[in-house]
Motif scaffolding. Structure first.
Motif, PDB file in Angstrom:
ATOM      1  N   ARG A 101       0.786  -1.224   0.000  1.00 28.03           N
ATOM      2  CA  ARG A 101       0.000   0.000   0.000  1.00 28.03           C
ATOM      3  C   ARG A 101       0.825   1.284   0.000  1.00 28.03           C
ATOM      4  N   THR A 102       2.137   1.195   0.201  1.00 25.87           N
ATOM      5  CA  THR A 102       2.957   2.399   0.289  1.00 25.87           C
ATOM      6  C   THR A 102       3.953   2.444  -0.854  1.00 25.87           C
ATOM      7  N   SER A 103       4.575   3.610  -1.037  1.00 24.38           N
ATOM      8  CA  SER A 103       5.616   3.743  -2.058  1.00 24.38           C
ATOM      9  C   SER A 103       6.882   3.054  -1.557  1.00 24.38           C
ATOM     10  N   ARG A 104       7.662   2.587  -2.496  1.00 21.04           N
ATOM     11  CA  ARG A 104       8.858   1.831  -2.150  1.00 21.04           C
ATOM     12  C   ARG A 104      10.101   2.712  -2.276  1.00 21.04           C
ATOM     13  N   PRO A 105      11.112   2.436  -1.501  1.00 19.60           N
ATOM     14  CA  PRO A 105      12.350   3.203  -1.643  1.00 19.60           C
ATOM     15  C   PRO A 105      13.010   2.927  -2.989  1.00 19.60           C
ATOM     16  N   VAL A 106      13.723   3.920  -3.506  1.00 21.11           N
ATOM     17  CA  VAL A 106      14.323   3.803  -4.829  1.00 21.11           C
ATOM     18  C   VAL A 106      15.653   3.070  -4.771  1.00 21.11           C
ATOM     19  N   GLU A 107      16.447   3.278  -3.737  1.00 18.13           N
ATOM     20  CA  GLU A 107      17.784   2.696  -3.686  1.00 18.13           C
ATOM     21  C   GLU A 107      17.723   1.191  -3.408  1.00 18.13           C
ATOM     22  N   GLY A 108      18.692   0.481  -3.956  1.00 23.00           N
ATOM     23  CA  GLY A 108      18.786  -0.953  -3.689  1.00 23.00           C
ATOM     24  C   GLY A 108      17.913  -1.793  -4.614  1.00 23.00           C
ATOM     25  N   ILE A 109      18.024  -3.084  -4.444  1.00 28.42           N
ATOM     26  CA  ILE A 109      17.263  -4.045  -5.238  1.00 28.42           C
ATOM     27  C   ILE A 109      16.022  -4.430  -4.458  1.00 28.42           C
ATOM     28  N   ASP A 110      14.891  -4.390  -5.127  1.00 30.91           N
ATOM     29  CA  ASP A 110      13.618  -4.725  -4.495  1.00 30.91           C
ATOM     30  C   ASP A 110      13.139  -6.068  -5.040  1.00 30.91           C
ATOM     31  N   GLU A 111      13.514  -7.149  -4.361  1.00 30.82           N
ATOM     32  CA  GLU A 111      13.161  -8.486  -4.828  1.00 30.82           C
ATOM     33  C   GLU A 111      11.676  -8.777  -4.679  1.00 30.82           C
ATOM     34  N   LEU A 112      11.060  -8.218  -3.647  1.00 24.07           N
ATOM     35  CA  LEU A 112       9.645  -8.480  -3.422  1.00 24.07           C
ATOM     36  C   LEU A 112       8.771  -7.852  -4.503  1.00 24.07           C
ATOM     37  N   ALA A 113       9.200  -6.719  -5.065  1.00 26.24           N
ATOM     38  CA  ALA A 113       8.413  -6.073  -6.119  1.00 26.24           C
ATOM     39  C   ALA A 113       8.298  -6.982  -7.331  1.00 26.24           C
ATOM     40  N   ASP A 114       9.401  -7.656  -7.695  1.00 22.79           N
ATOM     41  CA  ASP A 114       9.352  -8.582  -8.832  1.00 22.79           C
ATOM     42  C   ASP A 114       8.426  -9.759  -8.547  1.00 22.79           C
ATOM     43  N   ALA A 115       8.495 -10.291  -7.343  1.00 19.00           N
ATOM     44  CA  ALA A 115       7.632 -11.419  -6.979  1.00 19.00           C
ATOM     45  C   ALA A 115       6.164 -11.007  -6.983  1.00 19.00           C
ATOM     46  N   LEU A 116       5.866  -9.821  -6.473  1.00 20.76           N
ATOM     47  CA  LEU A 116       4.479  -9.359  -6.463  1.00 20.76           C
ATOM     48  C   LEU A 116       3.967  -9.089  -7.863  1.00 20.76           C
ATOM     49  N   GLU A 117       4.833  -8.574  -8.730  1.00 19.96           N
ATOM     50  CA  GLU A 117       4.418  -8.315 -10.119  1.00 19.96           C
ATOM     51  C   GLU A 117       4.090  -9.619 -10.838  1.00 19.96           C
ATOM     52  N   SER A 118       4.925 -10.648 -10.665  1.00 19.50           N
ATOM     53  CA  SER A 118       4.625 -11.932 -11.314  1.00 19.50           C
ATOM     54  C   SER A 118       3.375 -12.562 -10.708  1.00 19.50           C
ATOM     55  N   GLU A 119       3.132 -12.345  -9.418  1.00 22.29           N
ATOM     56  CA  GLU A 119       1.912 -12.850  -8.776  1.00 22.29           C
ATOM     57  C   GLU A 119       0.677 -12.151  -9.347  1.00 22.29           C
ATOM     58  N   ARG A 120       0.768 -10.849  -9.555  1.00 29.73           N
ATOM     59  CA  ARG A 120      -0.350 -10.104 -10.150  1.00 29.73           C
ATOM     60  C   ARG A 120      -0.630 -10.570 -11.568  1.00 29.73           C
ATOM     61  N   GLU A 121       0.444 -10.812 -12.334  1.00 31.38           N
ATOM     62  CA  GLU A 121       0.259 -11.286 -13.710  1.00 31.38           C
ATOM     63  C   GLU A 121      -0.419 -12.645 -13.743  1.00 31.38           C
ATOM     64  N   ARG A 122      -0.039 -13.540 -12.838  1.00 29.46           N
ATOM     65  CA  ARG A 122      -0.697 -14.853 -12.775  1.00 29.46           C
ATOM     66  C   ARG A 122      -2.164 -14.717 -12.404  1.00 29.46           C
ATOM     67  N   ASP A 123      -2.464 -13.812 -11.467  1.00 28.19           N
ATOM     68  CA  ASP A 123      -3.864 -13.592 -11.083  1.00 28.19           C
ATOM     69  C   ASP A 123      -4.674 -13.046 -12.247  1.00 28.19           C
ATOM     70  N   LEU A 124      -4.081 -12.129 -13.013  1.00 29.90           N
ATOM     71  CA  LEU A 124      -4.776 -11.591 -14.168  1.00 29.90           C
ATOM     72  C   LEU A 124      -5.017 -12.669 -15.224  1.00 29.90           C
ATOM     73  N   ASP A 125      -4.020 -13.534 -15.431  1.00 38.55           N
ATOM     74  CA  ASP A 125      -4.180 -14.628 -16.401  1.00 38.55           C
ATOM     75  C   ASP A 125      -5.265 -15.588 -15.972  1.00 38.55           C
ATOM     76  N   ARG A 126      -5.343 -15.905 -14.689  1.00 39.98           N
ATOM     77  CA  ARG A 126      -6.371 -16.814 -14.179  1.00 39.98           C
ATOM     78  C   ARG A 126      -7.766 -16.206 -14.325  1.00 39.98           C
ATOM     79  N   ASN A 127      -7.875 -14.904 -14.029  1.00 36.25           N
ATOM     80  CA  ASN A 127      -9.172 -14.242 -14.147  1.00 36.25           C
ATOM     81  C   ASN A 127      -9.606 -14.067 -15.590  1.00 36.25           C
ATOM     82  N   ALA A 128      -8.649 -13.995 -16.524  1.00 39.91           N
ATOM     83  CA  ALA A 128      -8.987 -13.835 -17.935  1.00 39.91           C
ATOM     84  C   ALA A 128      -9.515 -15.133 -18.532  1.00 39.91           C
ATOM     85  N   ASP A 129      -9.111 -16.262 -17.965  1.00 37.54           N
ATOM     86  CA  ASP A 129      -9.564 -17.562 -18.506  1.00 37.54           C
ATOM     87  C   ASP A 129     -10.967 -17.888 -18.157  1.00 37.54           C
TER      88      ASP A 129
END
Length: 120
Positions: free
Chosen positions: A92-120
Motif C-alpha cells: 500500500r505504500t511507495s517503495r524506496p528507490v535505492e537498492g534491489i527490491d526483490e519483493l516487487a518482482d515477486a508481487l508483479e509476477s503474482e499479479r500477472e498470474r492472477d490476471l491470467d487466471r481471471n482472464a480464462d
C-alpha cells in the motif's frame, strides 16, 4: 525470599523494560517498517521475560504450563502477524528507490498470474 524469587523479579523487570522500549521505538522510529519491527520484536521478548519471571516466582505446575502456552502462542502469533502487517504495508505504500527490491518482482509476477487466471 529465595534465589528463584530474585531471579524471577529480574526477569519481570527486564521483560517490562523490553515492552517499554518497544513502545518508545514505535513512537520514535521514523519509518513504517522500523516502527513495525519495534512493535513486533520488543513485546515478544518482553512477554517471554515476563513469563519466565512469573513461572519462577509462582513455581506451580499449573503456572508453568500456562506460561509455556502463553510463550508458545506469542512466538507463533507475533511473527505471523508482523509478516502480514509488513506485507500489507508494503503493498500500500511507495517503495524506496535505492537498492534491489526483490519483493516487487515477486508481487508483479503474482499479479500477472492472477490476471491470467481471471482472464480464462
Amino acid at each position: 525470599m529465595t534465589v528463584l524469587d530474585a531471579i524471577g523479579g529480574v526477569f519481570l523487570v527486564v521483560g517490562a523494560l523490553f515492552i517499554l522500549l518497544a513502545g518508545v521505538g514505535v513512537v520514535r522510529f521514523p519509518g513504517t517498517f522500523s516502527r513495525m519491527h519495534a512493535a513486533a520484536k520488543g513485546p515478544a521478548l518482553g512477554v517471554i521475560g515476563l513469563a519466565i519471571g512469573t513461572a519462577l516466582s509462582i513455581r506451580t505446575s499449573q503456572a508453568v504450563v500456562t506460561v509455556t502456552l502463553v510463550v508458545v502462542l506469542q512466538l507463533i502469533a507475533g511473527p505471523v502477524s508482523a509478516h502480514l502487517l509488513g506485507r500489507s504495508i508494503y503493498r500500500r505504500t511507495s517503495r524506496p528507490v535505492e537498492g534491489i527490491d526483490e519483493l516487487a518482482d515477486a508481487l508483479e509476477s503474482e499479479r500477472e498470474r492472477d490476471l491470467d487466471r481471471n482472464a480464462d
